[in-house]
Write a protein that holds these residues in place. Structure first.
Motif, PDB file in Angstrom:
ATOM      1  N   LEU A   1      -8.173   0.163  -1.770  1.00  0.00           N
ATOM      2  CA  LEU A   1      -8.211   1.617  -1.628  1.00  0.00           C
ATOM      3  C   LEU A   1      -7.653   2.049  -0.275  1.00  0.00           C
ATOM      4  N   SER A   2      -7.952   1.304   0.764  1.00  0.00           N
ATOM      5  CA  SER A   2      -7.391   1.608   2.081  1.00  0.00           C
ATOM      6  C   SER A   2      -5.871   1.455   2.061  1.00  0.00           C
ATOM      7  N   HIS A   3      -5.395   0.479   1.313  1.00  0.00           N
ATOM      8  CA  HIS A   3      -3.947   0.274   1.186  1.00  0.00           C
ATOM      9  C   HIS A   3      -3.292   1.488   0.528  1.00  0.00           C
ATOM     10  N   LEU A   4      -3.954   2.076  -0.455  1.00  0.00           N
ATOM     11  CA  LEU A   4      -3.403   3.272  -1.095  1.00  0.00           C
ATOM     12  C   LEU A   4      -3.233   4.406  -0.082  1.00  0.00           C
ATOM     13  N   ILE A   5      -4.199   4.559   0.779  1.00  0.00           N
ATOM     14  CA  ILE A   5      -4.088   5.602   1.813  1.00  0.00           C
ATOM     15  C   ILE A   5      -2.888   5.328   2.715  1.00  0.00           C
TER      16      ILE A   5
ATOM     17  N   VAL B   1      -4.827  -0.055 -10.588  1.00  0.00           N
ATOM     18  CA  VAL B   1      -3.827   0.372  -9.617  1.00  0.00           C
ATOM     19  C   VAL B   1      -2.451  -0.120 -10.094  1.00  0.00           C
ATOM     20  N   PRO B   2      -1.445   0.733 -10.079  1.00  0.00           N
ATOM     21  CA  PRO B   2      -0.100   0.286 -10.484  1.00  0.00           C
ATOM     22  C   PRO B   2       0.342  -0.947  -9.706  1.00  0.00           C
ATOM     23  N   GLY B   3       1.046  -1.840 -10.392  1.00  0.00           N
ATOM     24  CA  GLY B   3       1.399  -3.132  -9.818  1.00  0.00           C
ATOM     25  C   GLY B   3       2.073  -3.054  -8.465  1.00  0.00           C
ATOM     26  N   ALA B   4       2.988  -2.103  -8.285  1.00  0.00           N
ATOM     27  CA  ALA B   4       3.739  -2.005  -7.037  1.00  0.00           C
ATOM     28  C   ALA B   4       2.856  -1.635  -5.853  1.00  0.00           C
ATOM     29  N   LEU B   5       1.669  -1.082  -6.115  1.00  0.00           N
ATOM     30  CA  LEU B   5       0.772  -0.647  -5.048  1.00  0.00           C
ATOM     31  C   LEU B   5      -0.412  -1.583  -4.854  1.00  0.00           C
ATOM     32  N   GLN B   6      -0.409  -2.720  -5.539  1.00  0.00           N
ATOM     33  CA  GLN B   6      -1.538  -3.645  -5.459  1.00  0.00           C
ATOM     34  C   GLN B   6      -1.459  -4.530  -4.226  1.00  0.00           C
ATOM     35  N   THR B   7      -2.620  -4.798  -3.620  1.00  0.00           N
ATOM     36  CA  THR B   7      -2.700  -5.797  -2.555  1.00  0.00           C
ATOM     37  C   THR B   7      -2.698  -7.184  -3.188  1.00  0.00           C
ATOM     38  N   ARG B   8      -2.467  -8.197  -2.355  1.00  0.00           N
ATOM     39  CA  ARG B   8      -2.471  -9.567  -2.855  1.00  0.00           C
ATOM     40  C   ARG B   8      -3.820  -9.914  -3.491  1.00  0.00           C
TER      41      ARG B   8
END
Length: 282
Positions: A194-198, A123-130
């Motif tokens: 994955l939920s964060h991406l949504i 996942v691209p860094g800017a879209l990663q969860t902690r």
């Protein structure tokens, strides 16, 4: 301008010297003739051709003008400027840990208004969860055998990523479907990621496209790369970070990104792929 002792910088200088030599030969010139056209001593031409001295930007432009190749000057000047940072080994960047590598790019992020990210692996860094960033960076630290400052590096990554979502910026990401399936961390970490991406897909400043496994390829999967406006590209290799600034190379990465974007699905189709990936988790 003295030559950097870095072997990678020297290799870049030699490559530049080779290209300048090709221009001279293509123009049917010998060293003395080129020197006369440029208005400098023949010894300077010899030192440049043998990569014993790094030419200035004006030297490169004069050389191209003398060879009737003004159209090559912008690329060669960019290559000349980037010689010291074009290819930097991760072991140099991360010798004191991973945090510094995250912080070093903050000024670039602040300058950038249009981000484009392609990834075939994570996942691209800017879209990663902690949690995802922590699991990923812990693996990176283990593989590269860096000092353990993962917690500080994660904080630095999250701080850097927050810049992307500040006003006036646009973040466009395209990832391969495989990114949704590769397990970074445990099932819970992946499900949350994955939920964060949504969730971020609904942000007006973010566009997320996913290239399905079944897509009819007009562009093969490549290494992960990021485009920062139209000024710079960053390419992530296993062993090194590559910075691209030559206009023709930037145009190539922009064309590749456009092809990837054309292969990707967005909106409800992308959410369906993410949901399917979540459903495979325990």
């Amino acid at each position: 301008m003295p030559i950097s002792p870095s072997s990678n910088a020297q290799a870049a200088r030699r490559a530049l010297a080779a290209r300048l030599g090709e221009l001279m030969r293509d123009a049917g010139l010998k060293g003395g003739e080129l020197s006369a056209r440029c208005g400098w001593h023949p010894a300077k031409t010899s030192r440049i051709l043998n990569a014993k001295v790094a030419p200035s930007d004006s030297d490169v432009r004069s050389w191209c003008r003398a060879c009737g190749a003004d159209d090559q000057a912008a690329d060669l000047v960019a290559s000349n400027r980037a010689a010291d940072s074009l290819y930097v080994e991760w072991r140099r960047i991360t010798r004191t840990g991973l945090r510094q590598a995250q912080e070093a790019r903050v000024p670039l992020y602040i300058r950038t208004r249009h981000f484009r990210a392609y990834s075939s692996r994570v996942v691209p860094g800017a879209l990663q969860t902690r949690e995802y960033a922590s699991a990923l960076l812990r693996t990176v630290a283990d593989v590269r055998q860096t000092p353990d400052d993962v917690e500080a590096a994660v904080e630095a990554r999250l701080t850097r990523s927050s810049v992307v979502f500040e006003g006036g910026r646009r973040f466009v990401a395209v990832v391969e479907e495989s990114v949704l399936r590769y397990r970074i961390g445990d099932d819970e970490v992946m499900a949350n990621q994955l939920s964060h991406l949504i969730r971020v897909m609904s942000m007006p400043s973010v566009s997320l496209g996913i290239i399905p496994f079944a897509a009819a390829r007009t562009m093969w999967p490549t290494e992960t790369f990021n485009l920062f406006d139209d000024r710079q590209a960053g390419v992530e290799l296993l062993s090194a970070q590559v910075t691209v600034t030559a206009p023709s190379d930037l145009a190539l990465y922009a064309r590749a990104f456009a092809r990837f974007a054309g292969l990707a699905v967005h909106g409800s189709a992308a959410r369906a792929l993410i949901t399917a990936a979540i459903d495979t988790l325990g």
